[in-house]
Write a protein that holds these residues in place. Structure first.
Motif, mmCIF file in Angstrom:
data_model
loop_
_atom_site.group_PDB
_atom_site.id
_atom_site.type_symbol
_atom_site.label_atom_id
_atom_site.label_comp_id
_atom_site.label_asym_id
_atom_site.label_seq_id
_atom_site.Cartn_x
_atom_site.Cartn_y
_atom_site.Cartn_z
ATOM 1 N N LEU A 78 0.655 -1.225 0.120
ATOM 2 C CA LEU A 78 -0.094 0.223 0.028
ATOM 3 C C LEU A 78 0.990 1.539 -0.036
ATOM 4 N N ARG B 208 2.630 1.190 -3.892
ATOM 5 C CA ARG B 208 1.420 2.430 -4.470
ATOM 6 C C ARG B 208 1.044 3.239 -4.635
ATOM 7 N N TYR C 230 -4.715 7.294 -0.870
ATOM 8 C CA TYR C 230 -4.565 6.139 -1.326
ATOM 9 C C TYR C 230 -5.976 4.868 -1.106
ATOM 10 N N VAL C 231 -5.744 4.740 -0.101
ATOM 11 C CA VAL C 231 -6.606 4.114 0.533
ATOM 12 C C VAL C 231 -8.535 3.835 0.326
ATOM 13 N N THR C 232 -8.388 5.179 0.896
ATOM 14 C CA THR C 232 -9.783 5.826 0.554
ATOM 15 C C THR C 232 -10.347 5.720 -0.852
ATOM 16 N N ARG C 233 -9.559 5.963 -1.484
ATOM 17 C CA ARG C 233 -9.686 5.437 -3.039
ATOM 18 C C ARG C 233 -10.176 4.621 -3.001
ATOM 19 N N LEU C 234 -9.267 3.641 -2.651
ATOM 20 C CA LEU C 234 -9.721 2.016 -2.774
ATOM 21 C C LEU C 234 -10.772 1.774 -2.055
ATOM 22 N N LEU C 235 -11.224 1.845 -1.503
ATOM 23 C CA LEU C 235 -12.531 1.920 -0.757
ATOM 24 C C LEU C 235 -13.956 2.788 -1.485
ATOM 25 N N ARG D 228 -13.766 2.731 -4.656
ATOM 26 C CA ARG D 228 -14.287 2.682 -5.474
ATOM 27 C C ARG D 228 -15.140 1.302 -5.791
ATOM 28 N N ASP D 229 -14.178 0.748 -4.383
ATOM 29 C CA ASP D 229 -15.310 -1.004 -4.210
ATOM 30 C C ASP D 229 -16.677 -0.795 -3.768
#
Length: 85
Positions: free
Chosen positions: A19, A22, A33-38, A40-41
């Motif tokens: 993470l 990335r 970055y993790v906020t964007r992943l969440l 998107r999911d």
């Protein structure tokens, strides 16, 4: 706007490192970055939501989509246990 905090416990070191790398490559913080992943999911429908919106025709083949997805997930990531139905 309220902003909540999320703490992830027992995150494997290797996953944390991936993470971080990335996020670095994306030129952002790991938090962003993790906020964007969440986001998107959560923007994608669940399997159940998708199936409810796209029912199989009654005369078509009867496929246990969940079982097929579980089989594919087991092949792709055998160390991840599939959720119980």
């Amino acid at each position: 706007m309220l902003v909540a905090t999320l703490q992830v416990k027992n995150l494997p070191d290797a996953l944390h490192a991936q993470l971080a790398e990335r996020a670095r490559q994306a030129g952002t913080t790991m938090s962003d970055y993790v906020t964007r992943l969440l986001e998107r999911d959560l923007g994608r429908p669940t399997v159940d939501e998708w199936l409810a919106a796209h029912p199989l025709p009654a005369s078509g083949p009867q496929i246990d989509v969940r079982a097929v997805l579980d089989d594919v997930r087991a092949e792709y990531a055998p160390d991840v246990v599939a959720p119980a139905p």
